[in-house]
Design a protein around this motif. Structure first.
Motif, mmCIF file in Angstrom:
data_model
loop_
_atom_site.group_PDB
_atom_site.id
_atom_site.type_symbol
_atom_site.label_atom_id
_atom_site.label_comp_id
_atom_site.label_asym_id
_atom_site.label_seq_id
_atom_site.Cartn_x
_atom_site.Cartn_y
_atom_site.Cartn_z
ATOM 1 N N GLU A 97 11.454 17.479 -3.089
ATOM 2 C CA GLU A 97 10.399 17.004 -2.323
ATOM 3 C C GLU A 97 9.132 16.317 -3.183
ATOM 4 O O GLU A 97 8.524 15.367 -2.929
ATOM 5 C CB GLU A 97 9.685 18.014 -1.383
ATOM 6 N N MET A 98 8.948 16.962 -4.192
ATOM 7 C CA MET A 98 7.845 16.371 -5.178
ATOM 8 C C MET A 98 8.285 15.167 -5.851
ATOM 9 O O MET A 98 7.381 14.370 -6.259
ATOM 10 C CB MET A 98 7.439 17.938 -6.294
ATOM 11 N N SER A 99 9.734 15.280 -6.006
ATOM 12 C CA SER A 99 10.194 13.908 -6.655
ATOM 13 C C SER A 99 9.820 12.772 -5.991
ATOM 14 O O SER A 99 9.427 11.521 -6.287
ATOM 15 C CB SER A 99 11.576 14.123 -7.167
ATOM 16 N N ARG A 100 10.008 12.928 -4.515
ATOM 17 C CA ARG A 100 9.907 11.997 -3.591
ATOM 18 C C ARG A 100 8.530 11.561 -3.481
ATOM 19 O O ARG A 100 8.123 10.373 -3.480
ATOM 20 C CB ARG A 100 10.674 12.302 -2.260
ATOM 21 N N LEU A 101 7.596 12.560 -3.481
ATOM 22 C CA LEU A 101 6.314 12.011 -3.363
ATOM 23 C C LEU A 101 5.547 11.410 -4.669
ATOM 24 O O LEU A 101 4.992 10.553 -4.714
ATOM 25 C CB LEU A 101 5.351 13.423 -3.255
ATOM 26 N N ALA A 102 6.203 11.691 -5.839
ATOM 27 C CA ALA A 102 5.689 11.430 -7.210
ATOM 28 C C ALA A 102 6.288 9.827 -7.153
ATOM 29 O O ALA A 102 5.612 8.853 -7.890
ATOM 30 C CB ALA A 102 6.186 12.026 -8.358
ATOM 31 N N MET A 103 7.352 9.525 -6.575
ATOM 32 C CA MET A 103 7.873 8.418 -6.624
ATOM 33 C C MET A 103 7.129 7.403 -5.630
ATOM 34 O O MET A 103 6.610 6.184 -6.048
ATOM 35 C CB MET A 103 9.416 8.264 -5.993
ATOM 36 N N LEU A 104 6.757 7.692 -4.724
ATOM 37 C CA LEU A 104 6.127 7.058 -3.598
ATOM 38 C C LEU A 104 4.588 6.603 -4.202
ATOM 39 O O LEU A 104 4.306 5.515 -4.244
ATOM 40 C CB LEU A 104 5.863 8.177 -2.324
ATOM 41 N N VAL A 105 3.976 7.799 -4.742
ATOM 42 C CA VAL A 105 2.453 7.606 -5.092
ATOM 43 C C VAL A 105 2.480 6.687 -6.433
ATOM 44 O O VAL A 105 1.744 5.649 -6.541
ATOM 45 C CB VAL A 105 2.088 8.928 -5.219
ATOM 46 N N GLY A 106 3.539 6.959 -7.402
ATOM 47 C CA GLY A 106 3.495 6.223 -8.673
ATOM 48 C C GLY A 106 3.841 4.857 -8.437
ATOM 49 O O GLY A 106 3.139 4.202 -8.913
ATOM 50 N N ALA A 107 4.807 4.409 -7.649
ATOM 51 C CA ALA A 107 5.337 2.934 -7.388
ATOM 52 C C ALA A 107 4.142 2.345 -6.848
ATOM 53 O O ALA A 107 3.914 1.201 -7.164
ATOM 54 C CB ALA A 107 6.462 2.961 -6.562
ATOM 55 N N THR A 108 3.478 2.986 -5.895
ATOM 56 C CA THR A 108 2.289 2.513 -5.175
ATOM 57 C C THR A 108 1.208 2.228 -6.056
ATOM 58 O O THR A 108 0.574 1.219 -6.054
ATOM 59 C CB THR A 108 1.807 3.413 -4.065
ATOM 60 N N HIS A 109 1.119 3.133 -7.351
ATOM 61 C CA HIS A 109 -0.220 2.930 -7.733
ATOM 62 C C HIS A 109 0.171 1.755 -9.061
ATOM 63 O O HIS A 109 -0.758 0.925 -9.604
ATOM 64 C CB HIS A 109 -0.301 4.335 -8.679
ATOM 65 N N ILE A 110 1.517 1.717 -9.604
ATOM 66 C CA ILE A 110 1.931 0.945 -10.615
ATOM 67 C C ILE A 110 2.445 -0.498 -10.242
ATOM 68 O O ILE A 110 1.893 -1.502 -10.809
ATOM 69 C CB ILE A 110 2.982 1.596 -11.479
ATOM 70 N N ALA A 111 2.891 -0.488 -9.059
ATOM 71 C CA ALA A 111 3.574 -1.798 -8.736
ATOM 72 C C ALA A 111 2.875 -2.125 -7.443
ATOM 73 O O ALA A 111 3.367 -3.399 -7.012
ATOM 74 C CB ALA A 111 5.174 -1.764 -8.543
ATOM 75 N N GLY A 112 1.908 -1.670 -6.859
ATOM 76 C CA GLY A 112 1.387 -1.937 -5.539
ATOM 77 C C GLY A 112 2.212 -1.989 -4.470
ATOM 78 O O GLY A 112 1.742 -2.276 -3.154
ATOM 79 N N ARG A 113 3.379 -1.329 -4.256
ATOM 80 C CA ARG A 113 4.059 -1.458 -3.083
ATOM 81 C C ARG A 113 4.851 0.248 -3.192
ATOM 82 O O ARG A 113 5.080 0.727 -4.087
ATOM 83 C CB ARG A 113 5.252 -2.336 -3.199
ATOM 84 N N GLU A 114 5.293 0.593 -1.989
ATOM 85 C CA GLU A 114 6.011 1.613 -1.770
ATOM 86 C C GLU A 114 7.464 1.259 -2.336
ATOM 87 O O GLU A 114 8.181 0.223 -2.160
ATOM 88 C CB GLU A 114 6.068 2.095 -0.471
#
Ligand code: HEM
Length: 412
Positions: free
Chosen positions: A139-156
């Motif tokens: 669950e935390m991996s999915r959250l970290a992926m979602l938040v990380g990609a949004t912050h770094i690449a500007g998209r989910e």
């Protein structure tokens, strides 16, 4: 201090085939035991020395490449092979790449990160039912992926998240199993090659579809610099991957520790406590559990002169659990951070230090703090078989076996 030209002491006389086998079996126990028995400067093999004293750690990490480098010419193409990324560069090339990314990691951008983190937690909690057992790391991996990609690449990340997670999982498997040459067609090597091809395809789509909407993300900054496609791809790959597994691991360890310490869990809503708890979790379970450098000139440590070409190992796992710097070092005590840090500045280095310190450190700490705080405010995660939880020391220190039953508060 008198300086000697003899090699520092170490297990197996510091000469290593037996050490390599012991290390492969239990790297964390091996490193901790070596320092306990032989002191702060330990030979692990003829060219490998572990430094455990914060004084030496500071000297190594703050060096700007005059005496030690992160990657020597010979080892530049690591197993994960993103040679054009900032993380795998040295000298002027590294400086240019780091400067290009710096604005995307400024603290002013963290408000966006918090928003993405809160939104991600709301969605995750919404997908859970009361009484459900969850695999916390998943669950935390999915959250970290979602938040990380949004912050770094500007998209989910959408469907590309799978390719990214697959590549990271393959790298973790490769780095936690005894090394075999990359050309051997073992399952692990085949998996890795296939995963990296999928990752390449996913990144190509993300880069092609990217639109700069003024958010100031790392991907905006990269594309504005007009580099080659390969350079953007390598940089984006390492940013997404380095931020993803490490943050998911830190979050999972923190939730595991909070599960075992209900008194700390109850304080998560207090001012500053979630941050202290996040720092304490990465002290006890540093995702980057070993950091290495290579000497390019003779280097003195603990009264020994180490020749050029020595690989220096620094282990946050070992030094963070040393009673000299952290009283009651084995205990989870977030309060220690409310009363100030450790007695020595470089006794705590979960994000490295100096010029090559983690560019995502503030992002990661904020992300862990906000996600864990939000989760604790919304649900109770009751640990299932916490005694079976173990660290798996791969490229990152992964938690194995963290499961919990979700308890949602009754409405009304
Ligand atoms: C809990 C999470 C994290 C931990 C424990 C962590 C740890 C570290 C450590 C120890 C280093 C220094 C390695 C060395 O000196 O050899 C490092 C470097 C780096 N980290 Fe992180 N990191 C985390 C999250 C992130 C995030 C969220 C990002 C980006 C989105 C990131 C990107 C990087 C990059 C690009 C470097 C290389 C910096 C350079 O070579 O100049 N990390 N990280």
């Amino acid at each position: 201090m008198t300086v000697t030209h003899t090699a520092p002491p170490g297990p197996g006389g510091g000469r290593g085939t037996a050490n390599a086998a012991d290390y492969a079996l239990d790297p964390l126990g091996f490193l901790t035991g070596a320092v306990r028995e032989f002191g702060d400067v330990v030979s692990l093999s003829s060219s490998n020395v572990l430094l455990a004293h914060p004084e030496d750690i500071g000297r190594v990490l703050v060096d700007r490449g005059e005496n030690v480098v992160k990657i020597s010419e010979g080892t530049r193409r690591g197993p994960t092979g993103f040679p054009r990324a900032m993380m795998n560069s040295e000298g002027a090339d590294w400086e240019r790449k780091r400067a290009r990314l710096r604005p995307a990691f400024r603290s002013e951008r963290l408000a966006h990160l918090e928003e993405a983190a809160r939104e991600g937690v709301a969605r995750t909690v919404g997908s859970w039912t009361d009484g459900q057992t969850v695999d916390v790391h998943h669950e935390m991996s999915r959250l970290a992926m979602l938040v990380g990609a949004t912050h770094i690449a500007g998209r989910e990340p959408g469907e590309h998240g799978e390719a990214l997670a697959g590549a990271v999982a393959a790298i973790m498997r490769l780095t936690s199993s005894p090394r075999l040459p990359a050309w051997l067609p073992t399952r692990v090597n085949r998996d890795l090659r296939r995963s990296l091809r999928d990752l390449d395809d996913a990144l190509a789509v993300m880069i092609r579809e990217h639109r700069d909407d003024g958010a100031g993300t790392a991907l905006d900054a990269l594309l504005a610099d007009d580099p080659s496609f390969e350079e953007v791809r390598d940089e984006l790959a390492t940013l997404l991957m380095s931020g993803y597994e490490t943050t998911a691991d830190a979050l999972t360890w923190l939730l595991h520790l909070l599960g075992a310490h209900p008194e700390a869990n109850d304080r998560m809503g207090e001012e500053g406590f979630a941050r202290a708890a996040a720092k304490e979790a990465v002290r006890l379970y540093p995702p980057a559990w070993v950091i290495s450098r290579e000497t390019v000139r003779p280097f003195e440590a603990g009264g020994h002169t180490l020749p050029a070409g020595t690989v220096l190992g620094l282990s946050p796992w070992v030094t963070h659990r040393d009673e000299r710097w952290f009283p009651r070092a084995g205990e989870f005590r977030p309060e220690r951070w409310l009363a100030g840090g450790p007695s020595h500045r470089y006794a705590y280095f979960p994000f490295g230090a100096g010029p090559r310190g983690c560019i995502g450190a503030s992002m990661a700490l904020r992300e862990v703090e906000v996600i864990a705080g939000e989760l604790c405010a919304r649900v109770r995660l009751e640990p299932v078989a916490p005694e079976a939880v173990r660290p798996r020391p791969a490229l990152a220190l992964q938690p194995r076996g963290v499961r919990a039953v979700v308890r949602k508060p009754r409405r009304g």
